[in-house]
Design an enzyme around this catalytic site. Structure first.
Site, PDB file in Angstrom:
ATOM      1  N   HIS A 147       2.024  12.168   5.894  1.00  0.00           N
ATOM      2  CA  HIS A 147       1.245  13.208   6.564  1.00  0.00           C
ATOM      3  C   HIS A 147       2.039  14.484   6.779  1.00  0.00           C
ATOM      4  O   HIS A 147       1.470  15.541   7.023  1.00  0.00           O
ATOM      5  CB  HIS A 147       0.711  12.693   7.904  1.00  0.00           C
ATOM      6  CG  HIS A 147       1.735  11.918   8.676  1.00  0.00           C
ATOM      7  ND1 HIS A 147       1.927  10.579   8.455  1.00  0.00           N
ATOM      8  CD2 HIS A 147       2.614  12.288   9.631  1.00  0.00           C
ATOM      9  CE1 HIS A 147       2.905  10.147   9.258  1.00  0.00           C
ATOM     10  NE2 HIS A 147       3.332  11.167   9.971  1.00  0.00           N
ATOM     11  N   ASP A 202       7.211   7.785   2.618  1.00  0.00           N
ATOM     12  CA  ASP A 202       7.576   7.897   4.023  1.00  0.00           C
ATOM     13  C   ASP A 202       6.993   9.194   4.597  1.00  0.00           C
ATOM     14  O   ASP A 202       7.070  10.253   3.969  1.00  0.00           O
ATOM     15  CB  ASP A 202       9.101   7.902   4.140  1.00  0.00           C
ATOM     16  CG  ASP A 202       9.571   8.055   5.580  1.00  0.00           C
ATOM     17  OD1 ASP A 202       9.174   7.226   6.413  1.00  0.00           O
ATOM     18  OD2 ASP A 202      10.325   9.016   5.858  1.00  0.00           O
ATOM     19  N   ASP A 241       8.170  -0.833  11.878  1.00  0.00           N
ATOM     20  CA  ASP A 241       8.157   0.200  12.918  1.00  0.00           C
ATOM     21  C   ASP A 241       7.587  -0.312  14.242  1.00  0.00           C
ATOM     22  O   ASP A 241       7.565   0.431  15.219  1.00  0.00           O
ATOM     23  CB  ASP A 241       7.272   1.375  12.469  1.00  0.00           C
ATOM     24  CG  ASP A 241       7.907   2.153  11.330  1.00  0.00           C
ATOM     25  OD1 ASP A 241       9.136   2.272  11.328  1.00  0.00           O
ATOM     26  OD2 ASP A 241       7.164   2.627  10.450  1.00  0.00           O
TER      27      ASP A 241
END
Length: 1558
Positions: A566, A563, A685
């Site tokens: 980045h 999750d 999402d």
């Protein structure tokens, strides 16, 4: 390119990993992604050139564990690198498990080469490079390739009651052909109820899993055994729930004012904003915002009461009053500190100049030298001035403070001046604050506007305690028995969030970031950001807690979704994945990664061993965008080129007695690999097709994703056509699905979404992934996308026609025309469309269901009327009129012409070794090479090289010509290249390649070519039938197989040194085949045809221009003797011995018919050849007694035609020929060239035809030439009438050229030694008509006694008296003259690359210390990337660019007169490096030092190594322009350029043998 699973084979695979000279992976893209571990184990073969820089005291360090060992990231195994000048170091490292492995090398860099010993540089190491090995997923003992994975993503909290509801859902998921389920976190959730806000990382959700971990174990086991499903879960490392109980015990796990003091101003601002928000009504400000005017009123209040009240500027500026007093006090007390160099800018006037500095300069000086505390924010007035350093500025301005003198400086004046300076210092700091304040106001305005006013925002309504004015950036832990033992201020912990377009490698809450102060973070108020620091030592509890969590997840789940990858520190993710892989090495890791840069994506993927990055079809806003994304993840194009098949082709033709194919490794190249994808049609999402497009697009999107050669996936609700995105946090309803009944799902059209069709397309996806259907063709036509995916080995495939459903395109078939599949047959699997009731009333009803999440009413229908017409092997598909948006048609395809017993690939790549086994070296010259003029010569001027439309003529007619082009096409998979287009248009190239071999094989001397021609015909016949779009691929396979077999046979026919040498030496050796062949227009003899050497191609290929005495005699040592081609060497020696005349051999042989005697040096190269032959060739001394017929009479200068009866009427031994040459030079030679005048040279003046050579018996040196001819290799004659240079040689080099003297000495010393040994019958030469004898020993001694005096230019003027020099003319010292006593004295002193020739052949002429320094001068002044500058750049005559066509008024360069006045010639590089190696080895005292000599030489070969690899001519060029720039007039492959480097290898071999023997 996806990494496919190797087909079942008992063979061990080897992946080649060459390293560059700097230790980096020399593979396309440098990203190394290897397939899952196999049985038998495959290995990575590191390949390092034998004397690469990294071999100097070098080691390769690899953390790939040995069999049975546990992986430890910091545990590297060492492999010592053994230097080997003639070979390559290969290290095989087996791969036993998957991971992100790494390697690096340590070595001691080479020092700059110097004539004296220099200190060795410090040892160093290369960067770390990564080898990612794909995980091996297993299902019921069978491997599941990544490309066959189909993931089903589910929001776990909506799955219902465990185990009943869960089992029903899992059964439905399995029935639809999914094979992995992604669960959002199954742990106990925090107060927000978001699955990503985890309350306890070590406890599963007890509301669902009553038995905790045991339930998870049972579920995962049942998923595999009963439902054929693997399990994946998210791992959440960046944050924890804001109410996680363990935070109260360990607030240091987060960012607070103790652990991150730089967050203090952000905390103060956040607290003030919350307080101000609660006081809006009391301050008479709006609490409900109807428009921006209401908001602007509140923003004015923020500026005044919050920012004004916080006084945040105090965190930016220095305290002027405080620092003024402290600095003045240090000044008064004499504590001034003058930092080194701090006033160097003041210049010559020193401190006095400082008084005149403007105010800003004084302020800048203080900032540069005295500012402290500017490293981060944290405390008010943290920035401060070092009083002692500040006091030094006061000293400069006012003098030292000394109360004992009457002239004490004025304190008040000093105070005022200093305060003004410090106020100036603060100006940029205030500006810095103003910028941040403006950003704070902007961010607050935009965020409040979005959540309160914007139509697309959540419209939170009135500001109150539940919905404060702005989200808090901090979680404030409750004060209780646990927390009260901590610093109360430290109980405020930073919440996690994300920053738009942020640097993925930067910690947004770290000391270098002000994102939280500037309010740039989109915060998740339910999650506390975790502070990991630099490693476990920075936060031991947190690291261990999260490591336990990670190991727990790896215990049960086969896949991880990272999750927010980045935002995850790389070192943290690396550590945690190591923890996971310690439990399950084959964990399948995917990541949500949005770095905004493909380069940064690569960095994460390489370091972490991420198997796939999540990409989503629903992100696309049009059919065109969707087509691009499908193209990106679809696989390589159909008809892509294959290299591994050819690399291993020879194994198919093993002969009895050799190792069987199964025991030989399969050699594989590491190919370019993109970042791999987990390609989802929709994620949890994002909005669904019913929201974002047209609900009917559900079906084509699902089908298009399934056709891609990558892991694919979908989300719960997509197949059921859910009306919208499920709200992750606040939604409480449970999933429902028509597929979750616990019963079977049939693969057919039906009610309730696309479940039945999904089953069909998932099964196709899995089959294609397992069976390596990895070639794809994608076509976009209006609202249609077609995808054809095939197996490159069997050519079986699947074809999809998808009519997308983006809004606004009606219900027709969109006018889609017929689809033709050339050479391909097709069978319809099915055609369907999706109907959905997405009316507003229905949507409202479905969305309004209070208990259940449901899909819109929908069904799939069978579509009739899809038609397939077959014409021959072609299929044409027509879709019906009723094919509305939301329709798909799926077909099975195959290529009849590719159905070969063993597979067409195997057939066309087999049998080549046997077919080429009978050819000889001259056959191979024809098979591999032949430039335009050579091919025309062989075909009676009917054929030349092949002309490819849009590309141009190939450089060779033979296989090398094709492979030079195909090599780059294959490596780059460049299917759009003009050659590929040409092959698709017709089979002319096949006809040409086969025709030339068949025709030439009819000639007796080429009869051995019959077998290769027969082999080629069989392979071409097989591929002529394939569809035209596949022809480039199969043509490349056949041609590469033939090329490899021809090259392999070539090397087989060479000497052992070549067969066991490195690739560079082999490439050089092939030049000998390239330039040696039969020609009708040229031979070595007037009356018989033999293979002859061309000086270069294509410039010197045919007729009189082919055989040059100087070029051949320079080249024969390397190209013939250095490759084991002894008979060719002898044939060429005999040919030139036969035409000895005037004591010379001709520069232009002319087949012996019309030889031209105008080169003074050719005879010496010839004699050196004879000497080399006797020393290199076994029993070569016998050459001296071999007889050769003489074209002219011995010791007689009479000219007569080649067919005169006197021609070839007498014979001499080679011994006699050598003696005649030496005797004639001793006696003196003087003649005018035969047929002097424009017939033989239209540029030369009459005086140039006069040849005169004589020996000075005072010195033993030979002189010759005049200012009107050019008798050495630097033989360019001026040609320009416009520039007035016609007849003026560019480089006459009359007198005694240094290389001629070196060879003269070499020959006479050799003859002297042979005479002493009784192997040469002549003791010396006679003078004065035979009255006086000079023995060869005397002659050699005479030369040696005078050489240094005549040629050396001493390093210091004090030594001039010992040498024959004119100090007024010397340009460079410490060098050897190029000439001695030439017609222009200054030309003697020019630095040119000729003296290394003398050093190579006659090293004992040179003082070693002088030689080394002169070589250093050449190294630093003359050596270029490939060649040697032919003249010192400091010389006034230097002109570094050669353009033969230039017809200007420039006397120096017009018509290329500067051919040898600067341009960098390659052949002298070989002699320079031979000399360097010879003299450098002599001073080395131990093996390690001698290795450095070889490495210094290797470093200087880098340009040549690269050039021969990249050149389409597969050779080394004649010359380059200045600094290695390309020269268009250079002959692109020159015999001596390659030969002289082979000479270097020959020398090295001799030295190495000598070292071994000693």
């Amino acid at each position: 390119m996806s990494v496919t699973v190797p087909r079942a084979s008992a063979q061990k695979a080897v992946y080649l990993l060459p390293l560059t000279d700097a230790g980096a992976p020399d593979v396309p893209g440098t990203y190394i992604y290897l397939p899952p571990p196999t049985s038998p184990t495959y290995c990575v073969r590191f390949q390092i050139q034998g004397t690469s820089s990294i071999c100097r005291q070098g080691s390769l360090w690899v953390n790939i564990p040995a069999e049975g060992e546990k992986f430890q990231r910091s545990c590297y195994r060492e492999y010592k690198l053994q230097p080997d000048f003639n070979g390559i170091t290969e290290i095989d490292v087996p791969i036993y498990e998957a991971n992100a492995f790494s390697f690096y090398t340590t070595y001691t860099p080479l020092p700059q080469w110097s004539f004296t010993d220099v200190a060795s540089p410090e040892p160093t190491r290369t960067p770390t490079y990564y080898i990612d090995v794909c995980p091996r997923l297993m299902m019921h003992g069978q491997q599941l390739p990544i490309e066959a994975v189909v993931i089903f993503s589910t929001l776990s909290k909506f799955m219902g009651i465990y185990p009943t509801d869960w089992d029903n859902h899992l059964c439905g998921i399995s029935q639809r052909g999914y094979n992995m389920v992604h669960f959002t976190p199954l742990m106990q959730r925090g107060s927000s109820n978001s699955p990503y806000s985890i309350y306890d990382q070590l406890a599963f959700d007890n509301a669902i899993f009553k038995n905790g971990e045991q339930d998870i174990a049972d579920m995962v086991k049942k998923m595999q055994s009963k439902f054929n499903l693997l399990a994946m879960t998210d791992v959440v490392w960046n944050h924890t729930a804001n109410n996680s109980k363990w935070l109260e015990e360990h607030p240091e796990a987060g960012y607070n004012v103790d652990t991150a003091p730089w967050m203090r101003p952000a905390l103060e601002l956040d607290t003030a904003l919350l307080k101000f928000g609660s006081q809006l009504a009391a301050r008479g400000l709006p609490t409900t915002f109807k428009n921006e005017c209401d908001l602007l009123k509140v923003m004015d209040g923020v500026k005044t009461h919050v920012l004004g009240g916080c006084k945040l500027w105090e965190y930016y500026v220095i305290n002027v009053e405080r620092d003024t007093n402290a600095i003045q006090q240090a000044w008064i007390s004499g504590q001034a500190k003058f930092t080194e160099g701090s006033f160097s800018d003041a210049g010559l006037r020193g401190l006095d100049a400082v008084k005149g500095w403007p105010l800003k300069q004084k302020a800048d000086w203080l900032v540069e030298h005295a500012l402290r505390g500017g490293d981060r924010m944290g405390e008010r007035y943290r920035r401060t001035m070092d009083p002692a350093v500040g006091a030094s500025l006061l000293c400069a301005l006012f003098g030292r403070y000394d109360s004992r003198t009457s002239s004490t400086p004025d304190e008040r004046a000093a105070y005022g001046a200093l305060k003004a300076i410090l106020n100036e210092v603060n100006l940029p700091f205030y500006r810095e604050y103003d910028g941040d304040q403006a950003e704070i106001m902007e961010q607050l305005f935009n965020r409040i506007k979005y959540v309160r006013i914007d139509a697309h925002g959540p419209k939170l309504g009135e500001v109150n305690n539940a919905n404060p004015l702005i989200e808090s950036y901090f979680t404030r832990l409750p004060l209780n028995e646990t927390t009260k033992k901590h610093n109360p201020e430290a109980l405020a912990l930073v919440n996690n969030g994300w920053v738009w377009a942020a640097d993925a490698m930067r910690d947004n809450a770290g000391p270098k970031s002000r994102a939280y102060l500037r309010r740039e973070v989109i915060v998740w108020g339910d999650c506390v950001k975790l502070r990991y620091g630099d490693g476990p030592h920075d936060n031991p509890y947190l690291w261990e807690h999260m490591a336990k969590y990670t190991r727990l997840m790896a215990k049960y789940f086969q896949g991880f979704r990272i999750d927010n990858c980045h935002s995850t520190p790389l070192h943290l993710a690396e550590y945690m994945l190591d923890q996971a892989r310690s439990v399950n090495p084959n964990i399948f890791v995917v990541a949500e990664l949005f770095t905004g840069s493909e380069e940064m994506d690569f960095k994460f993927v390489m370091r972490l061993g991420i198997a796939a990055l999540i990409r989503e079809a629903m992100q696309c806003g049009s059919t065109q965008e969707l087509s691009r994304l499908v193209h990106r993840h679809g696989g390589v194009p159909i008809g892509s080129f294959e290299t591994d098949e050819v690399l291993n082709a020879a194994q198919a033709t093993d002969t009895p007695g050799e190792a069987t194919a199964q025991t030989k490794p399969l050699i594989k190249k590491i190919k370019r690999s993109p970042v791999h994808a987990l390609f989802m049609d929709c994620t949890h999402d994002n909005e669904t097709p019913a929201q974002k497009r047209d609900a009917r697009d559900t079906l084509p999107s699902a089908a298009l994703v399934a056709m891609c050669s990558s892991a694919t996936g979908s989300v719960f609700g997509f197949d059921d056509v859910y009306p919208g995105l499920i709200e992750l946090v606040h939604e409480k309803r449970l999933y429902s699905s028509i597929n979750s009944t616990g019963g079977p799902v049939k693969g057919q059209a039906g009610e309730g979404g696309i479940g039945g069709i999904r089953k069909i397309i998932n099964e196709i996806h899995v089959k294609m992934g397992k069976e390596e259907y990895d070639e794809t063709y994608i076509h976009h036509d209006q609202e249609y996308i077609t995808v054809h995916r095939v197996n490159p080995h069997t050519r079986k495939g699947y074809f999809l026609i998808a009519h997308t459903a983006f809004p606004g395109y009606g219900n027709g078939n969109g006018g889609f025309g017929k689809t033709k599949l050339p050479g391909t047959q097709a069978k319809l699997i099915g055609a369907w469309n999706l109907e959905v009731d997405n009316s507003s009333e229905t949507r409202a009803r479905i969305i309004g269901d209070k208990k259940t999440l449901r899909g819109l009413p929908s069904k799939t229908n069978n579509l009739q009327g899809v038609n397939i017409e077959s014409t021959g092997d072609d299929a044409t598909i027509t879709i019906p009129d009723k094919f509305p948006p939301g329709s798909i048609a799926v077909f099975e395809t195959w290529v009849p012409s590719a159905e070969h017993a063993d597979g067409l690939d195997k057939f066309v790549t087999s049998g080549a070794r046997a077919a080429f086994s009978g050819v000889n070296l001259t056959d191979l010259n024809f098979i591999l090479y032949r430039c335009e003029e050579e091919e025309r010569d062989a075909s009676d001027h009917k054929d030349g090289t092949y002309n490819v439309p849009g590309h141009g003529k190939l450089v060779y007619a033979g296989l090398q010509g094709w492979w030079s082009v195909l090599r780059n096409i294959v490596n780059d998979n460049d299917l759009g290249h003009p050659l590929c287009n040409h092959l698709r248009e017709g089979q002319w190239a096949l006809d040409y390649c086969l025709g030339r071999l068949e025709r030439i094989s009819e000639k007796k001397k080429y009869s051995h070519i019959k077998n290769p021609a027969k082999w080629l015909k069989a392979k071409f016949n097989a591929i002529r039938k394939v569809p035209s779009f596949l022809l480039p691929r199969y043509f490349a396979l056949v041609m590469q197989t033939a090329y490899n077999a021809a090259v392999e046979r070539s090397i087989e026919l060479m000497g052992d040194n070549v067969q066991h040498g490195n690739q560079f030496l082999k490439s050089l050796a092939l030049v000998s085949i390239q330039v040696t062949g039969y020609m009708n227009s040229a031979s070595l003899w007037p009356d018989k045809s033999v293979p002859s050497m061309a000086a270069g191609l294509p410039h010197f290929a045919y007729d009189w221009a082919r055989c040059w005495g100087r070029d051949i005699t320079i080249s024969a040592r390397g190209l013939y003797m250095g490759t084991g081609r002894y008979e060719d060497a002898k044939e060429h020696i005999f040919a030139f011995a036969s035409v000895l005349k005037h004591g010379m051999v001709p520069n232009l042989l002319g087949g012996g018919k019309i030889p031209r005697y105008n080169s003074r040096d050719s005879i010496w190269w010839f004699l050196q050849n004879c000497q080399d032959y006797t020393k290199i060739v076994p029993n070569g001394i016998g050459l001296l007694q071999d007889q050769v017929k003489r074209r002219f009479l011995p010791y007689d200068d009479t000219w007569f035609p080649y067919d005169d009866k006197r021609a070839y009427s007498q014979s001499s031994t080679i011994e006699d020929v050598i003696q005649e040459a030496l005797q004639r030079h001793a006696s003196g030679i003087e003649f005018r060239e035969y047929d002097a005048g424009p017939n033989i040279d239209s540029q030369m003046k009459s005086e140039g035809f006069d040849i005169k050579i004589w020996t000075d018996w005072e010195t033993g040196l030979i002189f010759g030439g005049n200012q009107w001819n050019c008798g050495t290799w630097m033989d360019k004659m001026g040609e320009s009438e416009k520039a007035g240079s016609k007849g003026y040689p560019g480089t006459p080099r009359d007198g005694a050229p240094v290389e001629i003297i070196g060879m003269l000495y070499s020959i006479v010393r050799w003859c002297a030694d042979l005479y002493e040994q009784g192997k040469f019958k002549y003791e010396g030469v006679t003078l004065d008509d035979g009255k006086k004898t000079i023995t060869y020993t005397e002659w050699a001694d005479l030369i040696k006694a005078n050489f240094e005096r005549a040629f050396y230019v001493p390093r210091s003027a004090e030594e001039d008296g010992s040498y024959d020099v004119n100090p007024k003319i010397i340009n460079r010292r410490g060098i050897y003259k190029d000439l001695y006593r030439s017609g222009k004295e200054y030309e003697d002193y020019q630095l040119r690359p000729n003296f290394p020739v003398a050093m190579s052949v006659a090293p004992d002429l040179f003082d070693p210390e002088h030689a080394l320094y002169a070589l250093q001068m050449a190294d630093r002044i003359l050596l270029g990337p490939q060649g040697m500058k032919t003249l010192d750049p400091s010389d006034l005559n230097y002109r570094g660019y050669y353009i033969n066509s230039e017809d200007s008024t420039d006397f120096h360069t017009s018509k290329g007169r500067n051919y040898h006045q600067g341009p960098e010639w390659v052949w002298p590089t070989g002699f320079f490096l031979r000399a360097l190696l010879k003299f450098d080895l002599e001073r080395r005292k131990c093996p390690e030092e001698r290795i450095e000599s070889y490495q210094q030489v290797t470093r200087r070969l880098a340009g040549c190594m690269r050039a021969i690899q990249e050149s389409p001519w597969a050779g080394l060029t004649e010359l380059t322009q200045k600094d290695g720039a390309f020269c268009g007039d250079s002959c692109p492959t020159q015999s001596w350029s390659a030969s002289c480097i082979i000479d270097l290898f020959q020398d090295a071999r001799v030295y190495e043998i000598g070292e071994e023997e000693s």
